[in-house]
Design a protein around this motif. Structure first.
Motif, PDB file in Angstrom:
ATOM      1  N   SER A 247     -13.948   3.995  36.166  1.00  0.00           N
ATOM      2  CA  SER A 247     -14.846   3.173  35.363  1.00  0.00           C
ATOM      3  C   SER A 247     -14.311   1.755  35.228  1.00  0.00           C
ATOM      4  O   SER A 247     -13.103   1.533  35.119  1.00  0.00           O
ATOM      5  CB  SER A 247     -15.005   3.792  33.969  1.00  0.00           C
ATOM      6  N   ALA A 248     -15.227   0.800  35.246  1.00  0.00           N
ATOM      7  CA  ALA A 248     -14.842  -0.596  35.040  1.00  0.00           C
ATOM      8  C   ALA A 248     -14.450  -0.795  33.580  1.00  0.00           C
ATOM      9  O   ALA A 248     -14.942  -0.094  32.695  1.00  0.00           O
ATOM     10  CB  ALA A 248     -15.994  -1.516  35.410  1.00  0.00           C
ATOM     11  N   PRO A 249     -13.559  -1.743  33.302  1.00  0.00           N
ATOM     12  CA  PRO A 249     -13.145  -1.980  31.915  1.00  0.00           C
ATOM     13  C   PRO A 249     -14.291  -2.566  31.085  1.00  0.00           C
ATOM     14  O   PRO A 249     -15.218  -3.174  31.618  1.00  0.00           O
ATOM     15  CB  PRO A 249     -11.998  -2.978  32.062  1.00  0.00           C
ATOM     16  N   GLU A 250     -14.199  -2.362  29.778  1.00  0.00           N
ATOM     17  CA  GLU A 250     -15.189  -2.903  28.853  1.00  0.00           C
ATOM     18  C   GLU A 250     -14.511  -3.926  27.956  1.00  0.00           C
ATOM     19  O   GLU A 250     -13.293  -4.031  27.913  1.00  0.00           O
ATOM     20  CB  GLU A 250     -15.800  -1.774  28.019  1.00  0.00           C
ATOM     21  N   GLY A 251     -15.329  -4.692  27.218  1.00  0.00           N
ATOM     22  CA  GLY A 251     -14.789  -5.671  26.298  1.00  0.00           C
ATOM     23  C   GLY A 251     -15.493  -7.010  26.439  1.00  0.00           C
ATOM     24  O   GLY A 251     -16.384  -7.194  27.276  1.00  0.00           O
ATOM     25  N   VAL A 252     -15.074  -7.962  25.622  1.00  0.00           N
ATOM     26  CA  VAL A 252     -15.669  -9.300  25.629  1.00  0.00           C
ATOM     27  C   VAL A 252     -15.270 -10.021  26.914  1.00  0.00           C
ATOM     28  O   VAL A 252     -14.089 -10.068  27.272  1.00  0.00           O
ATOM     29  CB  VAL A 252     -15.203 -10.108  24.399  1.00  0.00           C
ATOM     30  N   ALA A 253     -16.259 -10.595  27.612  1.00  0.00           N
ATOM     31  CA  ALA A 253     -16.006 -11.200  28.921  1.00  0.00           C
ATOM     32  C   ALA A 253     -16.357 -12.675  28.934  1.00  0.00           C
ATOM     33  O   ALA A 253     -17.191 -13.153  28.147  1.00  0.00           O
ATOM     34  CB  ALA A 253     -16.813 -10.472  30.003  1.00  0.00           C
ATOM     35  N   ALA A 254     -15.714 -13.401  29.846  1.00  0.00           N
ATOM     36  CA  ALA A 254     -16.054 -14.800  30.125  1.00  0.00           C
ATOM     37  C   ALA A 254     -15.760 -15.052  31.594  1.00  0.00           C
ATOM     38  O   ALA A 254     -14.856 -14.450  32.174  1.00  0.00           O
ATOM     39  CB  ALA A 254     -15.255 -15.751  29.241  1.00  0.00           C
ATOM     40  N   VAL A 255     -16.527 -15.958  32.188  1.00  0.00           N
ATOM     41  CA  VAL A 255     -16.408 -16.273  33.613  1.00  0.00           C
ATOM     42  C   VAL A 255     -15.927 -17.712  33.773  1.00  0.00           C
ATOM     43  O   VAL A 255     -16.482 -18.637  33.163  1.00  0.00           O
ATOM     44  CB  VAL A 255     -17.752 -16.089  34.339  1.00  0.00           C
ATOM     45  N   LEU A 256     -14.900 -17.886  34.618  1.00  0.00           N
ATOM     46  CA  LEU A 256     -14.378 -19.210  34.961  1.00  0.00           C
ATOM     47  C   LEU A 256     -14.522 -19.384  36.464  1.00  0.00           C
ATOM     48  O   LEU A 256     -13.976 -18.596  37.235  1.00  0.00           O
ATOM     49  CB  LEU A 256     -12.908 -19.331  34.553  1.00  0.00           C
ATOM     50  N   ALA A 257     -15.243 -20.408  36.893  1.00  0.00           N
ATOM     51  CA  ALA A 257     -15.483 -20.613  38.325  1.00  0.00           C
ATOM     52  C   ALA A 257     -15.029 -22.014  38.728  1.00  0.00           C
ATOM     53  O   ALA A 257     -15.463 -23.004  38.139  1.00  0.00           O
ATOM     54  CB  ALA A 257     -16.959 -20.429  38.663  1.00  0.00           C
ATOM     55  N   GLY A 258     -14.149 -22.054  39.743  1.00  0.00           N
ATOM     56  CA  GLY A 258     -13.696 -23.338  40.252  1.00  0.00           C
ATOM     57  C   GLY A 258     -13.928 -23.511  41.732  1.00  0.00           C
ATOM     58  O   GLY A 258     -13.891 -24.623  42.254  1.00  0.00           O
ATOM     59  N   SER A 259     -14.156 -22.406  42.435  1.00  0.00           N
ATOM     60  CA  SER A 259     -14.384 -22.480  43.877  1.00  0.00           C
ATOM     61  C   SER A 259     -15.674 -23.244  44.181  1.00  0.00           C
ATOM     62  O   SER A 259     -16.662 -23.121  43.455  1.00  0.00           O
ATOM     63  CB  SER A 259     -14.472 -21.072  44.464  1.00  0.00           C
ATOM     64  N   CYS A 260     -15.640 -24.001  45.271  1.00  0.00           N
ATOM     65  CA  CYS A 260     -16.835 -24.709  45.735  1.00  0.00           C
ATOM     66  C   CYS A 260     -17.379 -24.085  47.014  1.00  0.00           C
ATOM     67  O   CYS A 260     -18.142 -24.725  47.754  1.00  0.00           O
ATOM     68  CB  CYS A 260     -16.526 -26.188  45.960  1.00  0.00           C
ATOM     69  N   SER A 261     -16.988 -22.845  47.299  1.00  0.00           N
ATOM     70  CA  SER A 261     -17.497 -22.160  48.487  1.00  0.00           C
ATOM     71  C   SER A 261     -18.983 -21.884  48.324  1.00  0.00           C
ATOM     72  O   SER A 261     -19.515 -21.808  47.201  1.00  0.00           O
ATOM     73  CB  SER A 261     -16.755 -20.852  48.704  1.00  0.00           C
ATOM     74  N   ALA A 262     -19.658 -21.708  49.460  1.00  0.00           N
ATOM     75  CA  ALA A 262     -21.101 -21.458  49.423  1.00  0.00           C
ATOM     76  C   ALA A 262     -21.421 -20.209  48.611  1.00  0.00           C
ATOM     77  O   ALA A 262     -22.394 -20.185  47.849  1.00  0.00           O
ATOM     78  CB  ALA A 262     -21.632 -21.333  50.853  1.00  0.00           C
ATOM     79  N   ARG A 263     -20.626 -19.151  48.753  1.00  0.00           N
ATOM     80  CA  ARG A 263     -20.926 -17.922  48.036  1.00  0.00           C
ATOM     81  C   ARG A 263     -20.720 -18.079  46.534  1.00  0.00           C
ATOM     82  O   ARG A 263     -21.526 -17.607  45.737  1.00  0.00           O
ATOM     83  CB  ARG A 263     -20.082 -16.768  48.595  1.00  0.00           C
ATOM     84  N   THR A 264     -19.634 -18.747  46.115  1.00  0.00           N
ATOM     85  CA  THR A 264     -19.437 -18.948  44.681  1.00  0.00           C
ATOM     86  C   THR A 264     -20.549 -19.797  44.097  1.00  0.00           C
ATOM     87  O   THR A 264     -21.014 -19.543  42.977  1.00  0.00           O
ATOM     88  CB  THR A 264     -18.059 -19.584  44.397  1.00  0.00           C
TER      89      THR A 264
END
Length: 415
Positions: A247-264
């Protein structure tokens, strides 16, 4: 698996380390991951492989070599019988890059005459044929990697790229030899007789990587992306082995994105389109990392407690990125944003975030460094090659390479 047969992997960035760690884990290889070389006396649980995540892909050559040799010494002192140098499946390394110098130093230290390697990772659309690297159905140099902000790849011929970096010659193990019984071993012997140190092994599907893994199982030093590591692991485990679901972990989440790749950029767009709260870091408007971080965290503090996981990002389309780099310089702009994102990661954890999702190798390195996380156990995958890392402090990290994952990955992983 005996201690003498332990695999010791040295990765040149954090997301590459998680990628190779999960490739080993899938085949039942008990894998421990450390961020940087652990201090003496570090506890080691039962394991078959140790992965050390460095941040050496884009630093100065001398620093990359020194840190890689330190990792080598640490791994060999703990019984690693095979060393695997992990680099990106898009061979992110300009003619002035670090893959050649690091491999030169590792091979010299281990007295290895020929090093077999391949960046092929068919599950991610990376394949090598006649020594040329393809992304999907186009040459690497014609893909989005041609415009990478830090490691633009303008040459798809891997022996030529290696010889621009290394003091030694490079050659190819062509696909026909890979698929010939005993062909890889015979070709390596030929290259060694010719004075060639680096053997780029063709592979266009997983069967080729499995064949390479069997042929290279006893080699003391091997290099490549996670695909070949998976081939080496497959040579050590039963063909019908499957990891049990977790199972994936649970809890409060936040996303940090710095990549400039096409997929990101697609993944960032998916979060914004879904209506997730989003805050963009603008280094050109405010080049002070402390101020950037303070403003981002102040924005986070305005969100209501039941808000879905927010996104804080610096990812930019190519033309906007070039504008920032012209104004600030590529290295300075990257340093500003990495410092800011590290500060933000600390601030988020202090505010109760227990799941940090990071997009981009350099970004993930900054997050791990700022949080002071020594390492962790490899948990379930959110996407192929993107595992959760479960730390002893209860913090869960998802460190995504810029090019990995489907467009909805950040959105789904942060639910």
């Amino acid at each position: 698996m005996s201690e003498s047969s332990t695999i010791g992997a040295i990765a040149d960035d954090v997301t590459g380390a998680t990628d190779v760690a999960i490739a080993l884990r899938r085949r039942g290889i008990r894998t421990v991951l450390f961020f940087d070389v652990p201090p003496e006396g570090s506890d080691l649980p039962d394991h078959d492989a140790i992965v050390i995540a460095l941040k050496t892909r884009t630093i100065d050559r001398a620093g990359a070599v020194a840190r890689s040799l330190a990792a080598l010494d640490w791994l060999r002192a703990r019984g690693a019988g095979q060393i695997y140098f992990k680099y990106c499946s898009t061979f992110d390394s300009t003619p002035d890059g670090n893959i050649g110098p690091v491999l030169d130093a590792l091979a010299d230290a281990m007295d290895v005459p020929v090093v077999a390697m391949t960046p092929s990772s068919p599950e991610h659309g990376r394949t090598q044929y006649h020594g040329y690297l393809f992304v999907g159905d186009v040459l690497l140099s014609e893909s989005h990697m041609r415009h990478h902000p830090l490691t633009p790849m303008t040459d798809s011929c891997l022996p030529r790229v290696m010889e621009a970096q290394s003091a030694h010659r490079s050659g190819v193990v062509p696909l026909a030899r890979v698929r010939e019984e005993g062909g890889i071993a015979r070709r390596l012997a030929e290259l060694r007789a010719e004075g060639v140190r680096y053997a780029l092994v063709d592979a266009i599907d997983d069967a080729d990587l499995t064949a390479a893994g069997r042929a290279l199982a006893a080699e003391p030093l091997v290099a490549g992306a996670a695909g070949l590591a998976g081939g080496l692991a497959a040579a050590r485990t039963p063909a019908d082995h499957h990891e049990p679901p977790a199972s994936a972990p649970e809890g409060v989440a936040a996303v940090l994105a710095g990549s400039c790749s096409a997929r990101t950029l697609e993944q960032v767009g998916a979060m914004i389109e879904a209506g997730r709260p989003a805050y963009r870091l603008d280094a050109q408007a405010d080049p002070d990392p402390a101020s950037l971080a303070e403003k981002a965290l102040a924005w986070y503090d305005t969100l209501t407690p039941n808000t879905e996981a927010p996104l804080i990002y610096s990812s930019l389309e190519p033309e906007a990125l070039r504008q920032v780099q012209r104004a600030l310089g590529a290295e300075r702009s990257a340093a500003i944003l990495e410092s800011a994102i590290g500060r933000i990661a600390r601030g988020l954890v202090e505010r109760g975030v227990t799941r940090v999702i990071s997009a981009g190798g350099e970004t993930s390195g900054a997050v791990v460094s700022a949080l002071g996380v020594p390492g962790g156990l490899i948990g379930p995958e959110a996407a192929r090659g993107v595992p959760w890392i479960l730390t002893t402090s209860g913090l869960a990290l998802l460190l995504k390479s810029g090019n990995f994952g489907e467009p909805a990955l950040l959105l789904e992983a942060s639910r």
